[in-house]
Design a protein around this motif. Sequence first.
Motif, PDB file in Angstrom:
ATOM      1  N   LYS A  30       0.834  -1.206   0.000  1.00 29.61           N
ATOM      2  CA  LYS A  30       0.000   0.000   0.000  1.00 29.61           C
ATOM      3  C   LYS A  30       0.868   1.255   0.000  1.00 29.61           C
ATOM      4  O   LYS A  30       0.607   2.217  -0.731  1.00 29.61           O
ATOM      5  N   THR A  31       1.930   1.248   0.803  1.00 28.08           N
ATOM      6  CA  THR A  31       2.810   2.411   0.903  1.00 28.08           C
ATOM      7  C   THR A  31       3.553   2.646  -0.404  1.00 28.08           C
ATOM      8  O   THR A  31       3.666   3.787  -0.861  1.00 28.08           O
ATOM      9  N   LEU A  32       4.043   1.587  -1.022  1.00 27.56           N
ATOM     10  CA  LEU A  32       4.732   1.736  -2.310  1.00 27.56           C
ATOM     11  C   LEU A  32       3.773   2.252  -3.387  1.00 27.56           C
ATOM     12  O   LEU A  32       4.155   3.086  -4.219  1.00 27.56           O
ATOM     13  N   THR A  33       2.536   1.782  -3.342  1.00 26.47           N
ATOM     14  CA  THR A  33       1.527   2.276  -4.278  1.00 26.47           C
ATOM     15  C   THR A  33       1.240   3.746  -4.010  1.00 26.47           C
ATOM     16  O   THR A  33       1.095   4.543  -4.943  1.00 26.47           O
ATOM     17  N   LEU A  34       1.187   4.114  -2.738  1.00 22.96           N
ATOM     18  CA  LEU A  34       0.984   5.512  -2.365  1.00 22.96           C
ATOM     19  C   LEU A  34       2.114   6.384  -2.901  1.00 22.96           C
ATOM     20  O   LEU A  34       1.867   7.441  -3.488  1.00 22.96           O
ATOM     21  N   TYR A  35       3.360   5.970  -2.710  1.00 17.78           N
ATOM     22  CA  TYR A  35       4.496   6.730  -3.238  1.00 17.78           C
ATOM     23  C   TYR A  35       4.370   6.892  -4.751  1.00 17.78           C
ATOM     24  O   TYR A  35       4.614   7.967  -5.297  1.00 17.78           O
ATOM     25  N   THR A  36       3.981   5.819  -5.432  1.00 19.25           N
ATOM     26  CA  THR A  36       3.838   5.869  -6.887  1.00 19.25           C
ATOM     27  C   THR A  36       2.773   6.874  -7.302  1.00 19.25           C
ATOM     28  O   THR A  36       2.993   7.695  -8.204  1.00 19.25           O
ATOM     29  N   VAL A  84      -1.969  19.094   0.894  1.00 19.38           N
ATOM     30  CA  VAL A  84      -1.587  19.199   2.307  1.00 19.38           C
ATOM     31  C   VAL A  84      -1.938  17.895   3.023  1.00 19.38           C
ATOM     32  O   VAL A  84      -1.114  17.321   3.750  1.00 19.38           O
ATOM     33  N   PHE A  85      -3.151  17.426   2.830  1.00 13.17           N
ATOM     34  CA  PHE A  85      -3.574  16.195   3.502  1.00 13.17           C
ATOM     35  C   PHE A  85      -2.822  14.988   2.963  1.00 13.17           C
ATOM     36  O   PHE A  85      -2.524  14.045   3.705  1.00 13.17           O
ATOM     37  N   SER A  86      -2.474  15.003   1.672  1.00  6.98           N
ATOM     38  CA  SER A  86      -1.663  13.926   1.098  1.00  6.98           C
ATOM     39  C   SER A  86      -0.315  13.825   1.801  1.00  6.98           C
ATOM     40  O   SER A  86       0.221  12.722   1.990  1.00  6.98           O
ATOM     41  N   MET A  87       0.231  14.964   2.197  1.00  6.76           N
ATOM     42  CA  MET A  87       1.516  14.954   2.918  1.00  6.76           C
ATOM     43  C   MET A  87       1.370  14.265   4.272  1.00  6.76           C
ATOM     44  O   MET A  87       2.262  13.535   4.706  1.00  6.76           O
ATOM     45  N   LEU A  88       0.238  14.473   4.935  1.00  7.49           N
ATOM     46  CA  LEU A  88      -0.024  13.776   6.201  1.00  7.49           C
ATOM     47  C   LEU A  88      -0.114  12.269   5.966  1.00  7.49           C
ATOM     48  O   LEU A  88       0.476  11.475   6.711  1.00  7.49           O
ATOM     49  N   VAL A  89      -0.847  11.876   4.940  1.00  9.92           N
ATOM     50  CA  VAL A  89      -0.973  10.455   4.604  1.00  9.92           C
ATOM     51  C   VAL A  89       0.410   9.869   4.332  1.00  9.92           C
ATOM     52  O   VAL A  89       0.765   8.800   4.853  1.00  9.92           O
ATOM     53  N   LEU A  90       1.192  10.569   3.539  1.00  9.34           N
ATOM     54  CA  LEU A  90       2.544  10.114   3.205  1.00  9.34           C
ATOM     55  C   LEU A  90       3.429  10.034   4.447  1.00  9.34           C
ATOM     56  O   LEU A  90       4.187   9.070   4.629  1.00  9.34           O
ATOM     57  N   ALA A  91       3.325  11.016   5.332  1.00 13.89           N
ATOM     58  CA  ALA A  91       4.129  11.021   6.561  1.00 13.89           C
ATOM     59  C   ALA A  91       3.782   9.829   7.452  1.00 13.89           C
ATOM     60  O   ALA A  91       4.684   9.171   7.995  1.00 13.89           O
ATOM     61  N   LEU A  92       2.504   9.530   7.605  1.00 14.99           N
ATOM     62  CA  LEU A  92       2.103   8.392   8.450  1.00 14.99           C
ATOM     63  C   LEU A  92       2.552   7.060   7.852  1.00 14.99           C
ATOM     64  O   LEU A  92       3.032   6.180   8.574  1.00 14.99           O
ATOM     65  N   GLY A 105      -1.060   0.450  14.580  1.00  7.82           N
ATOM     66  CA  GLY A 105      -1.843   1.642  14.920  1.00  7.82           C
ATOM     67  C   GLY A 105      -1.482   2.822  14.032  1.00  7.82           C
ATOM     68  O   GLY A 105      -2.363   3.565  13.585  1.00  7.82           O
ATOM     69  N   VAL A 106      -0.197   2.987  13.757  1.00  8.28           N
ATOM     70  CA  VAL A 106       0.236   4.051  12.841  1.00  8.28           C
ATOM     71  C   VAL A 106      -0.319   3.780  11.442  1.00  8.28           C
ATOM     72  O   VAL A 106      -0.782   4.701  10.761  1.00  8.28           O
ATOM     73  N   ALA A 107      -0.295   2.520  11.037  1.00  9.42           N
ATOM     74  CA  ALA A 107      -0.866   2.169   9.730  1.00  9.42           C
ATOM     75  C   ALA A 107      -2.351   2.524   9.685  1.00  9.42           C
ATOM     76  O   ALA A 107      -2.828   3.095   8.698  1.00  9.42           O
ATOM     77  N   LEU A 108      -3.079   2.208  10.751  1.00  6.04           N
ATOM     78  CA  LEU A 108      -4.508   2.547  10.786  1.00  6.04           C
ATOM     79  C   LEU A 108      -4.731   4.056  10.747  1.00  6.04           C
ATOM     80  O   LEU A 108      -5.655   4.537  10.079  1.00  6.04           O
ATOM     81  N   ALA A 109      -3.881   4.799  11.440  1.00  8.90           N
ATOM     82  CA  ALA A 109      -3.980   6.264  11.381  1.00  8.90           C
ATOM     83  C   ALA A 109      -3.735   6.747   9.952  1.00  8.90           C
ATOM     84  O   ALA A 109      -4.452   7.629   9.449  1.00  8.90           O
ATOM     85  N   GLY A 110      -2.744   6.166   9.300  1.00  8.14           N
ATOM     86  CA  GLY A 110      -2.477   6.498   7.902  1.00  8.14           C
ATOM     87  C   GLY A 110      -3.656   6.158   7.008  1.00  8.14           C
ATOM     88  O   GLY A 110      -3.993   6.903   6.089  1.00  8.14           O
ATOM     89  N   TYR A 111      -4.302   5.031   7.302  1.00  9.02           N
ATOM     90  CA  TYR A 111      -5.459   4.610   6.511  1.00  9.02           C
ATOM     91  C   TYR A 111      -6.648   5.535   6.750  1.00  9.02           C
ATOM     92  O   TYR A 111      -7.402   5.836   5.830  1.00  9.02           O
ATOM     93  N   GLY A 112      -6.817   5.981   7.984  1.00  7.97           N
ATOM     94  CA  GLY A 112      -7.884   6.953   8.265  1.00  7.97           C
ATOM     95  C   GLY A 112      -7.657   8.251   7.512  1.00  7.97           C
ATOM     96  O   GLY A 112      -8.587   8.811   6.915  1.00  7.97           O
ATOM     97  N   ALA A 113      -6.418   8.719   7.526  1.00 11.17           N
ATOM     98  CA  ALA A 113      -6.077   9.938   6.785  1.00 11.17           C
ATOM     99  C   ALA A 113      -6.262   9.717   5.283  1.00 11.17           C
ATOM    100  O   ALA A 113      -6.734  10.612   4.566  1.00 11.17           O
ATOM    101  N   TYR A 114      -5.928   8.518   4.815  1.00 10.19           N
ATOM    102  CA  TYR A 114      -6.096   8.187   3.397  1.00 10.19           C
ATOM    103  C   TYR A 114      -7.576   8.256   2.996  1.00 10.19           C
ATOM    104  O   TYR A 114      -7.914   8.773   1.922  1.00 10.19           O
TER     105      TYR A 114
END
Length: 178
Positions: free
Chosen positions: A76-82, A109-117, A137-146
Motif C-alpha cells: 500500500k505504501t509503495l503504491t501511495l508513493y507511486t 496538504v492532507f496527502s503529505m499527512l498520509v505520506l508522513a504516516l 496503529g500508525v498504519a490505521l492512522a495512515g489509513y484513516g487519513a487516506y
Amino acid sequence: MRDFTGDPSGHRSNAAPVSLYTAEERERRDSTVWTLVQGVLAPIQFIIFLVSLSLVVRYFATGEGAFAADVSIIVKTLTLYTIMVTGSIWEKVVFGKWLFAPAFFWEDVFSMLVLALHTLYLVMLLGGIGSVEARMGVALAGYGAYIINAGQFLWKLRVARLEAAKQSDSHGALAVAS
C-alpha cells in the motif's frame, strides 16, 4: 482567469465560486497521459487499501497475521508513493506546479499527512521501533487519513464533472440560440 489572491486554496470569501480548472488547464488535463495514469492507479490503490485494512483489522481481532498485514501495508505504501509521484507530475503538467497548486492545495496538504504516516510506519518496521500493535496503529492512522484524502479527491472529481456538464449545457444552449 481565476484570481487566487489571499487563500492558497483558491477559496475567496464574499466572491462568486471559482472554477476548478481554467479552459487551458482543462485542455492540459484532458490531453495528458498522466490523467489516465492517475485514473488507473487510484482504484488499484483503493483495492490494495481494502485488502490491507482487512488484514490489519484481522491482526487486531485475532493477534494473527502480522506478517501478511505488514506485507500488505508495504505494498500500500509503495503504491501511495507511486501515485504521489505521478500525481505531482500530473499537477505540474496541468497547473505548472509540482504540488500545492491552488485548485488542489488542501488535498496536497492532507496527502503529505498520509505520506508522513505511511513513512513513519516504514521507519518503525525497518528500524524495529515500537511494538507490532503500535506499528499497526500508525498504519490505521495512515489509513484513516487516506480515507479523508480520497474523499477530498472524489469531491474534486465530482466538482469537475459538474462543471463540465454545466459548461456543456451552456455551450449547447448557445448553439441552439444561434
